[in-house]
Structure formats: C-alpha cells, structure tokens
Design an enzyme around this catalytic site. Structure first.
Site, mmCIF file in Angstrom:
data_model
loop_
_atom_site.group_PDB
_atom_site.id
_atom_site.type_symbol
_atom_site.label_atom_id
_atom_site.label_comp_id
_atom_site.label_asym_id
_atom_site.label_seq_id
_atom_site.Cartn_x
_atom_site.Cartn_y
_atom_site.Cartn_z
ATOM 1 N N MET A 15 41.885 49.969 44.518
ATOM 2 C CA MET A 15 43.288 50.146 44.900
ATOM 3 C C MET A 15 43.670 51.574 45.331
ATOM 4 S SD MET A 15 44.118 47.962 41.562
ATOM 5 C CE MET A 15 42.743 48.149 40.672
ATOM 6 N N HIS A 71 34.248 44.200 36.040
ATOM 7 C CA HIS A 71 35.372 44.484 36.753
ATOM 8 C C HIS A 71 35.761 45.898 36.609
ATOM 9 C CE1 HIS A 71 38.590 43.338 39.749
ATOM 10 N NE2 HIS A 71 39.280 43.975 39.004
ATOM 11 N N HIS A 112 36.982 47.202 42.547
ATOM 12 C CA HIS A 112 38.110 46.775 42.965
ATOM 13 C C HIS A 112 38.872 48.107 43.411
ATOM 14 C CE1 HIS A 112 42.222 44.865 42.219
ATOM 15 N NE2 HIS A 112 42.293 45.001 43.496
ATOM 16 N N GLY A 147 48.154 47.984 39.648
ATOM 17 C CA GLY A 147 48.532 49.126 38.956
ATOM 18 C C GLY A 147 48.195 49.173 37.603
ATOM 19 N N PHE A 148 48.391 48.357 36.882
ATOM 20 C CA PHE A 148 48.511 48.291 35.451
ATOM 21 C C PHE A 148 47.897 47.081 34.812
ATOM 22 C CE2 PHE A 148 51.735 50.975 37.009
ATOM 23 C CZ PHE A 148 51.685 52.074 36.281
ATOM 24 N N GLY A 149 47.210 47.110 33.531
ATOM 25 C CA GLY A 149 46.675 46.037 32.937
ATOM 26 C C GLY A 149 47.752 45.485 31.843
ATOM 27 N N GLY A 150 47.707 44.379 31.388
ATOM 28 C CA GLY A 150 48.816 43.859 30.542
ATOM 29 C C GLY A 150 49.982 43.231 31.098
ATOM 30 N N ASP A 176 38.371 48.830 37.849
ATOM 31 C CA ASP A 176 39.548 48.983 38.678
ATOM 32 C C ASP A 176 39.740 50.445 39.043
ATOM 33 O OD1 ASP A 176 40.782 46.422 38.738
ATOM 34 O OD2 ASP A 176 40.929 46.463 36.659
ATOM 35 N N MET A 183 45.443 38.519 43.804
ATOM 36 C CA MET A 183 45.997 39.581 42.816
ATOM 37 C C MET A 183 47.340 38.553 42.153
ATOM 38 S SD MET A 183 44.765 42.171 42.299
ATOM 39 C CE MET A 183 45.867 42.862 41.077
ATOM 40 N N SER A 207 37.760 43.266 32.814
ATOM 41 C CA SER A 207 38.293 44.626 33.550
ATOM 42 C C SER A 207 38.280 45.609 32.569
ATOM 43 C CB SER A 207 39.704 44.427 34.003
ATOM 44 O OG SER A 207 40.152 45.617 34.438
ATOM 45 N N MET A 267 41.918 53.427 40.904
ATOM 46 C CA MET A 267 43.317 53.588 41.495
ATOM 47 C C MET A 267 43.575 55.099 41.503
ATOM 48 S SD MET A 267 45.329 51.181 38.759
ATOM 49 C CE MET A 267 44.775 49.673 38.087
ATOM 50 N N ASP A 290 42.949 37.976 39.544
ATOM 51 C CA ASP A 290 42.850 39.352 38.797
ATOM 52 C C ASP A 290 44.564 39.390 38.424
ATOM 53 O OD1 ASP A 290 42.911 41.770 37.679
ATOM 54 O OD2 ASP A 290 42.108 42.554 39.577
ATOM 55 N N GLY A 291 44.871 39.427 37.118
ATOM 56 C CA GLY A 291 46.045 39.878 36.514
ATOM 57 C C GLY A 291 46.691 38.885 35.728
HETATM 58 C C1 DX5 Z 1 45.756 45.655 37.879
HETATM 59 C C2 DX5 Z 1 44.159 45.393 37.840
HETATM 60 C C3 DX5 Z 1 43.526 44.456 36.804
HETATM 61 C C4 DX5 Z 1 43.987 44.493 35.331
HETATM 62 C C5 DX5 Z 1 44.103 43.401 34.893
HETATM 63 O O1 DX5 Z 1 46.089 46.314 38.817
HETATM 64 O O2 DX5 Z 1 43.414 44.959 38.901
HETATM 65 O O3 DX5 Z 1 42.170 44.265 36.996
HETATM 66 O O4 DX5 Z 1 42.978 45.414 34.684
HETATM 67 O O5 DX5 Z 1 44.408 43.389 33.421
HETATM 68 P P1 DX5 Z 1 44.991 42.158 32.564
HETATM 69 O O6 DX5 Z 1 43.942 41.261 32.507
HETATM 70 O O7 DX5 Z 1 45.301 42.787 31.373
HETATM 71 O O8 DX5 Z 1 46.267 41.732 33.421
HETATM 72 ZN ZN ZN Z 2 41.308 44.709 39.178
#
Ligand code: DX5
Ligand code: ZN
Length: 222
Positions: free
Chosen positions: A72, A34, A70, A146-149, A36, A141, A9, A38, A179-180
């Site tokens: 969102m 991937h 993806h 909404g956020f990575g990490g 993302d 999901m 991602s 948003m 994903d996530g």
């Molecule tokens: C979250 C995204 C993910 C995100 C995954 O809303 O759809 O694709 O970037 O990040 P990690 O792998 O850090 O959880």
């Molecule tokens: Zn994603």
C-alpha cells in the site's frame, strides 16, 4: 466450495513477539503470511518494509508458508526488487498506484515473484479486466486500506462474486483473496462468493489464543 486458505495479517500481531506469533499461526495451519506495507502517503498509516519480510523468511521456508506482501505504497516499482530479495513469494500492488500496471506486473514476474493486483473498495472491477490473465492473485479490499480492525463493507461480497465470474470466464486459476474485516462469522459467506484466500488480522492475532482463533475459522469454513 474449493479449499480455503488463511492468510494471517501480521499488522495485528504483537511485534515484540512477532516470530513466535507467526510460528503459532503457521503451526495451527495458516498457509500464507500476509505482510501489510504502508507508506503514510497512499494510505495514512506507516508500517513495515523489506526487513520484516527478510526476518520472516527462514520461518516461511522451513514451514512452506507463503510470504504474501501487500504493497500500500506510492510508486511501488521502486521497491519491488528489495521485496523480492527479502523473500516475498507474492507481491500485490494497487491499481490506484500503478499508471503502467502491465509493466509493473511483468517486472514482478521477472523478479521470480508471483504478481498480485488489488483495488480499493470504490475502484470498479473493470479496471482489472485487461490485466487479469497476467496475475496470480487478485485481492479484493473489503475495507479502506490503512488500518486493521475495521468492519467488513457488506457490498464486497457481490464484488467477490462478480470477480469469481470474471476469473472463471477466462479460465484463470489466480487466487481470489479478500482483506479487511474478515471474521469466523462472515468467512463462509465470503468463501461461498468465490474467495479462496482469506486475510485476517485482528480475528487471528487478537482476542483469544491464535490457535483457537484459527480453529474458529476452520470450524466456520466446515
Ligand atoms: C488493511 C490491511 C489488512 C488488515 C486486515 O489495510 O490491508 O490486511 O491488516 O485487518 P483486519 O483483519 O483486522 O481487518
Ligand atoms: Zn492487507
């Protein structure tokens, strides 16, 4: 266990060095890229749009990597053509954003793009039952989008297993993507439950080198 593909991602990449970092990930063996998208409405965060997909298209076409987008965003129908034109290979929409999901999925296919569908952690799989035969990818999901990490929600593994049974029951060959919070430490469990595409942002673009991070996934997946 079928062969598992990796979908880095780009949300966790260094955007000042995006092309270089994605090229490193693809050269290290990642099959999907991937992206993302948003909108600050469906999810709290705002990220990127078709321009970034178009910027990554030459790299994807040269290497054979799949541009996995993806969405969102609310009312995704308004932007499907833009993302198709930018070079998306897969367009995945959230069931929560599509009152006429069948129409949206058909519109994606008519644009020559592979349609995918996804759902938030609290949305039950039964909402997918009627559309499963029409999609090329289902995304589970395993965090609230909404956020990575963020951390992997443990109940996701049982949901993946149930979806794998649903797909097998209708003879679907659609990708089952997750994903996530996916890391080398839980990748084997997720794949064993039936996933064949793993999205990873922070676990690929964070920490050590991208190449080492991908090697750690391959090691974990055996
Ligand atoms: C979250 C995204 C993910 C995100 C995954 O809303 O759809 O694709 O970037 O990040 P990690 O792998 O850090 O959880
Ligand atoms: Zn994603």
């Amino acid at each position: 266990m079928q062969s598992v593909k990796l979908a880095p991602s780009i949300l966790s990449a260094d955007f000042a060095r995006l092309g270089e970092q994605v090229a490193t990930a693809v050269n290290a063996g990642a099959e999907y890229i991937h992206v993302d998208v948003m909108d600050g409405h469906f999810v709290p965060n705002i990220t990127i749009g078709p321009l970034i997909v178009a910027a990554l298209r030459p790299l994807a076409r040269e290497t054979g990597a799949i541009l996995d987008v993806h969405l969102m965003i609310e009312k995704p129908d308004r932007y499907l053509a833009d993302f198709a034109k930018a070079g998306a290979d897969i367009l995945t929409v959230h069931v929560e954003t599509c009152p006429h999901l069948h129409r949206t999925i058909q519109a994606i296919r008519e644009l020559g793009v592979r349609p995918g569908v996804t759902l938030n952690p609290a949305t039950p799989l039964v909402t997918l039952e009627e559309i499963l035969p029409d999609v090329d990818l289902v995304l589970i999901m395993s965090v609230n989008p909404g956020f990575g990490g963020q951390s992997y929600i443990p109940g996701s593994t049982a949901k993946i297993r149930r979806l794998r049974h649903m797909l097998d029951a209708i003879g679907s060959t659609a990708d089952l993507e997750v994903d996530g919070g996916v890391k080398p430490g839980n990748a084997a469990e997720i794949a064993a439950a039936g996933a064949n595409v793993l999205v990873a942002g922070s676990a690929i673009f964070g920490g050590r080198s991208i190449t080492d991070n991908i090697a750690a996934f391959r090691g974990a997946l055996g």
